[in-house]
Design an enzyme around this catalytic site. Structure first.
Site, PDB file in Angstrom:
ATOM      1  N   LYS A   1       0.844  -1.196   0.000  1.00 35.96           N
ATOM      2  CA  LYS A   1       0.000   0.000   0.000  1.00 35.96           C
ATOM      3  C   LYS A   1       0.877   1.242   0.000  1.00 35.96           C
ATOM      4  O   LYS A   1       1.730   1.402   0.864  1.00 35.96           O
ATOM      5  CB  LYS A   1      -0.906   0.002   1.234  1.00 35.96           C
ATOM      6  CG  LYS A   1      -1.656   1.317   1.480  1.00 35.96           C
ATOM      7  CD  LYS A   1      -2.596   1.235   2.693  1.00 35.96           C
ATOM      8  CE  LYS A   1      -3.202   2.595   3.015  1.00 35.96           C
ATOM      9  NZ  LYS A   1      -4.106   2.579   4.194  1.00 35.96           N
TER      10      LYS A   1
ATOM     11  N   ASP B   1      -2.448  10.219   3.720  1.00 39.75           N
ATOM     12  CA  ASP B   1      -3.847   9.849   3.923  1.00 39.75           C
ATOM     13  C   ASP B   1      -4.544  10.876   4.800  1.00 39.75           C
ATOM     14  O   ASP B   1      -4.480  10.822   6.025  1.00 39.75           O
ATOM     15  CB  ASP B   1      -3.934   8.447   4.559  1.00 39.75           C
ATOM     16  CG  ASP B   1      -5.377   7.981   4.720  1.00 39.75           C
ATOM     17  OD1 ASP B   1      -6.288   8.634   4.145  1.00 39.75           O
ATOM     18  OD2 ASP B   1      -5.591   6.965   5.408  1.00 39.75           O
TER      19      ASP B   1
ATOM     20  N   LYS C   1      -9.996  13.065   8.191  1.00 37.35           N
ATOM     21  CA  LYS C   1      -9.604  12.626   9.532  1.00 37.35           C
ATOM     22  C   LYS C   1      -9.541  13.817  10.477  1.00 37.35           C
ATOM     23  O   LYS C   1      -9.167  14.910  10.063  1.00 37.35           O
ATOM     24  CB  LYS C   1      -8.191  12.011   9.485  1.00 37.35           C
ATOM     25  CG  LYS C   1      -8.102  10.635   8.843  1.00 37.35           C
ATOM     26  CD  LYS C   1      -6.641  10.155   8.834  1.00 37.35           C
ATOM     27  CE  LYS C   1      -6.479   8.827   8.111  1.00 37.35           C
ATOM     28  NZ  LYS C   1      -7.097   7.689   8.804  1.00 37.35           N
TER      29      LYS C   1
ATOM     30  N   ASP D   1       1.604   6.334   5.601  1.00 36.67           N
ATOM     31  CA  ASP D   1       0.661   5.398   5.004  1.00 36.67           C
ATOM     32  C   ASP D   1       1.183   4.747   3.714  1.00 36.67           C
ATOM     33  O   ASP D   1       0.485   4.003   3.058  1.00 36.67           O
ATOM     34  CB  ASP D   1      -0.671   6.124   4.735  1.00 36.67           C
ATOM     35  CG  ASP D   1      -1.870   5.217   4.927  1.00 36.67           C
ATOM     36  OD1 ASP D   1      -1.724   4.162   5.581  1.00 36.67           O
ATOM     37  OD2 ASP D   1      -2.948   5.545   4.406  1.00 36.67           O
TER      38      ASP D   1
ATOM     39  N   ASP E   1     -12.127   7.201   3.758  1.00 42.52           N
ATOM     40  CA  ASP E   1     -10.917   6.958   4.549  1.00 42.52           C
ATOM     41  C   ASP E   1     -10.549   5.470   4.560  1.00 42.52           C
ATOM     42  O   ASP E   1      -9.475   5.100   5.030  1.00 42.52           O
ATOM     43  CB  ASP E   1     -11.120   7.477   5.978  1.00 42.52           C
ATOM     44  CG  ASP E   1      -9.823   7.644   6.729  1.00 42.52           C
ATOM     45  OD1 ASP E   1      -8.751   7.590   6.085  1.00 42.52           O
ATOM     46  OD2 ASP E   1      -9.875   7.846   7.957  1.00 42.52           O
TER      47      ASP E   1
ATOM     48  N   ARG F   1      -7.680  -0.420   1.190  1.00 45.50           N
ATOM     49  CA  ARG F   1      -8.227  -1.653   0.612  1.00 45.50           C
ATOM     50  C   ARG F   1      -8.628  -1.452  -0.848  1.00 45.50           C
ATOM     51  O   ARG F   1      -8.660  -2.403  -1.622  1.00 45.50           O
ATOM     52  CB  ARG F   1      -9.408  -2.131   1.468  1.00 45.50           C
ATOM     53  CG  ARG F   1     -10.527  -1.142   1.538  1.00 45.50           C
ATOM     54  CD  ARG F   1     -11.447  -1.387   2.717  1.00 45.50           C
ATOM     55  NE  ARG F   1     -10.832  -1.002   3.989  1.00 45.50           N
ATOM     56  CZ  ARG F   1     -11.432  -1.096   5.170  1.00 45.50           C
ATOM     57  NH1 ARG F   1     -12.669  -1.566   5.261  1.00 45.50           N
ATOM     58  NH2 ARG F   1     -10.815  -0.724   6.268  1.00 45.50           N
TER      59      ARG F   1
END
Ligand code: BES
Ligand code: MN
Ligand code: ZN
Length: 481
Positions: free
Chosen positions: A247, A252, A259, A270, A329, A333
């Site tokens: 990833k 992020d 966030k 991230d 967020d 995935r």
């Protein structure tokens, strides 16, 4: 760092000795003057071998460093590796240039000479390139090590260290200096250096290839997404084909589901999964391992903007599955979904992905253990075996939960990208499973929490840890055996 065998003719300005508590009761044989000094220190209880202790004894010429390993029954190779690193780090910070490391009395620990190489390679690492070096700046001065346990494995250990440092260096960079295209540049440079191939899919190509998930995640940023594919082929025909997928969210923010500021801080981290893949590819090439290894870095910057993907959006991933966005967020995935599909198309024997995927995994396991999910018990066994040698710890979590799987269904699309809070790490892993082709042994490492440290400890400096690089390299190295 240069490391070589000790031969009594070299002169070192520092001597490092590691001792367990029992060794202090019954000192191993050391030469000449040193034996006298050691027995004096031990009999006066200036040094008892207590775990984590490190004393520095100035001598007429140079300095003696004693590091404690604690009780024999609790002493592990991992503790030795940490202690070696700490001792060498201290030498380098105290103006030592040449160190003699005496540890042959610990020869019963399998992998000792390897650990010396890793420690020697890692001890000088800090991320300080952005600090202006004023008058009070103390450079790290250690450049040479002689040891009584040096052998070929020491050189292998140093290569493992280099792979980790390569990953850490990029991972530590902030979002203003690393974005998806930067990752592509680093990957191309690495490929050129080692004769690997590197293919980069830019936003146009991603569109043409039907990579709807990574494109959605990247759509809010002015720095467009990239899928990067490195291929290493060994000289002799390999028996196994392995894909590692990382990833690479270069920052992020959470996207439109932004966030809170305290959670956004540290989110430059991230991308560590992708940085680790670069480190692993470097290690594999440097060591000339005998497996065909494909490294995928799935990179995007998750930002809110007028062009960002939205909650409620429905997107189509590479494998044709449609995904309703519940939360922007839960982007990791998504970028992994497309990359896992592409990796599956190569029909590898094994896929391992690494991702700072969920806060839930950190809540479950804390900051020193990574979550491990897999569809294959044999693969889990091999990874855990490798990790027992590297000292990185993993804990297997379930890749099975009917209720969570049921909750992943969307009324309007095939899947929703995020569900309820409980079991969040399992939800994410089950989501990824939808994008791994049947019949491929696959493991997912959730490295959120273990990828960065705020304190220096053992082999770790402040900042990125490259957690996972050692275990993956060790796993691939052992495949050929
Ligand atoms: N990158 C984060 C996960 C993370 C959290 C990494 C803490 C390192 C430390 C990930 O993209 C994320 O935001 N996950 C969400 C998922 C949720 C929205 C379903 C989370 O874990 O809160
Ligand atoms: Mn996120
Ligand atoms: Zn993320």
């Amino acid at each position: 760092m240069r490391i070589s065998s000790r031969d009594n003719t070299q002169s070192a300005d520092s001597v490092l000795v590691l001792l367990r508590e029992e060794d202090c009761q019954n000192l191993p044989p050391f030469d000449g003057e040193l034996a006298g000094i050691l027995s004096a220190l031990v009999s006066r209880k200036d040094f008892t071998g207590k775990k984590g202790s490190l004393i520095r004894v100035p001598l007429v010429e140079g300095c003696l460093y004693l590091a404690g390993l604690g009780k024999k029954e609790k002493c592990t190779l991992s503790a030795i590796r940490d202690s070696l690193t700490q001792g060498l780090r201290s030498i380098g910070r105290n103006r030592g240039h040449v160190a003699e490391v005496l540890i042959s009395h610990l020869n019963e620990y399998d992998g000792l000479s390897f650990a010396l190489g890793e420690a020697g390679g890692l001890c000088g690492y800090t991320f300080d390139k952005y600090k202006t070096k004023g008058n009070d700046y103390e450079p790290f001065t250690l450049t040479e090590i002689f040891s009584d346990v040096f052998d070929d494995d020491t050189l292998t250990g140093m290569k493992f260290a280099d792979a980790q440092i390569f990953s850490r260096e990029i991972a530590n960079e902030p979002g203003c200096s690393v974005w998806p295209e930067t990752m592509a540049v680093k990957a191309r440079e690495l490929a050129d250096e080692y004769g690997m191939t590197c293919e980069v899919w830019d936003e146009t190509r991603l569109k043409a290839e039907g990579m709807g998930a990574i494109l959605a995640v990247g759509s809010g940023s002015k720095n467009p997404p990239r899928l990067i594919h490195l291929t290493y082929k060994p000289k002799v025909t390999p028996s196994k084909k392995v894909a590692v997928v990382g990833k690479g969210i270069t920052f992020d923010s959470g996207g439109l589901d932004i966030k809170p500021s305290s959670f956004m801080l540290t989110m430059k981290g991230d991308k560590t999964g992708a940085c680790n893949v670069l480190g692993i590819m470097k290690g594999v090439a440097e060591l000339g391992l005998n497996a065909e290894v494909h490294g995928f870095l799935t990179c995007a910057e998750n930002m809110p903007s007028g062009s960002a993907f939205r909650p409620d959006d429905i997107i189509t991933a590479r494998n044709g599955k449609t995904i309703e966005i519940d939360n922007t967020d839960a982007e990791g995935r998504l970028v992994l979904a497309d990359a896992l599909s592409v990796a599956s198309e190569l029909k590898p024997d094994v896929i391992i992905d690494m991702a700072t995927l969920t806060g839930a995994c950190v809540v479950a396991l804390g900051k020193s253990r990574a979550g491990l999910f897999a569809n294959d018990d044999g693969l889990v066994g091999k990874i855990l075996e490798a990790s027992s040698r590297t000292g990185e710890s993993f804990w297997r979590l379930p890749l099975e939960d009917d209720e969570i799987a049921e909750s992943m269904k969307s009324p309007f699309a095939d899947l929703v990208n995020s569900g309820e809070r409980y079991g969040g790490a399992i939800y994410a892993a089950l989501f990824l499973k939808e994008f791994v082709a049947d019949g491929i042994a696959w493991a997912h490492m959730d490295i959120a929490g273990v990828d960065f440290r705020d304190k220096e400890k053992g082999v770790y400096a402040k900042g990125a840890t490259a957690f996972g690089v050692r275990t993956c390299l060790e796993y691939i190295k052992e495949l050929q055996a």
